[in-house]
Motif scaffolding. Sequence first.
Motif, PDB file in Angstrom:
ATOM      1  N   ASP A 192      -4.764  -9.575   5.639  1.00 54.53           N
ATOM      2  CA  ASP A 192      -3.373  -9.665   5.184  1.00 54.53           C
ATOM      3  C   ASP A 192      -2.469 -10.135   6.312  1.00 54.53           C
ATOM      4  OD1 ASP A 192      -1.322  -9.518   3.422  1.00 54.53           O
ATOM      5  OD2 ASP A 192      -1.171  -7.340   3.379  1.00 54.53           O
ATOM      6  N   GLU A 193      -3.009 -10.171   7.533  1.00 53.97           N
ATOM      7  CA  GLU A 193      -2.240 -10.595   8.701  1.00 53.97           C
ATOM      8  C   GLU A 193      -2.741 -11.952   9.162  1.00 53.97           C
ATOM      9  OE1 GLU A 193      -3.302  -7.246  11.055  1.00 53.97           O
ATOM     10  OE2 GLU A 193      -1.524  -6.089  10.479  1.00 53.97           O
ATOM     11  N   ILE A 218      -6.083  -4.847   5.663  1.00 49.03           N
ATOM     12  CA  ILE A 218      -5.799  -4.710   7.091  1.00 49.03           C
ATOM     13  C   ILE A 218      -6.921  -3.877   7.702  1.00 49.03           C
ATOM     14  CG2 ILE A 218      -3.301  -4.928   6.833  1.00 49.03           C
ATOM     15  CD1 ILE A 218      -3.108  -1.881   7.013  1.00 49.03           C
TER      16      ILE A 218
END
Length: 227
Positions: A192-193, A218
């Motif tokens: 997600d990053e 994450i």
Amino acid sequence: MFDALLAPALAPFTVALGVMFLIALAEVLGTILGLSPAGLVDQLVPHADVDADADVSLGNDSVDASGGWMSGLLGWLCVGRVPVLVLFVALLTCFGLAGFVVQSSARSLVGGHLPALVAVVPALMLALPPTRWLALGLARLIPKEETDAVSTRTFIGRVATITRGVASPGTPAEARLRDATGHTHYVLVEPDEPDARFEQGTEVLITSQTSASRFKAIRSTNAFLTH
């Protein structure tokens, strides 16, 4: 013999079987090298939002068409219950074999092959039912705990473990998780990053769902969270 298989009337079906063989070979090599060809193929194939709560039955032909004809077709083909790569290989195999049957029948009946573009249509129509039958058979062979009707939305907030491949933004990897009832599921996960990467064996926390079997996550750093 090889030249005959590459004749214009048979070329689409020969190519389909050749691509099937190459995909199978790539999957074997990917497994050996710890890569995930299945994840790459999954990105190229349109996903319908086929939820486990949808009216898609393994025992009959009922399909919820509320998501449109494409969602209905993908649900009918058991997308979300059988890996997309497996379905793609099955479809290529059935299409290639059906094409040879169509052209062989045409040659027997009219003395010659049909034009390739004409033969593709009945070959595809003949390929879809056996592709579904293969998918149904494979779905029944998958351990029951992976096919129980649990909404995939409940996976959000649970911890999963990367089992194959390396997940990076836009390139998901396969991950294993357990739902609230303790049943095992395999899903595709990507970070997600923007700068994160998840190696095989990494524990991640599911944060959102982007399609029926694809999620963002994450890195999990809380030892008290359970799988």
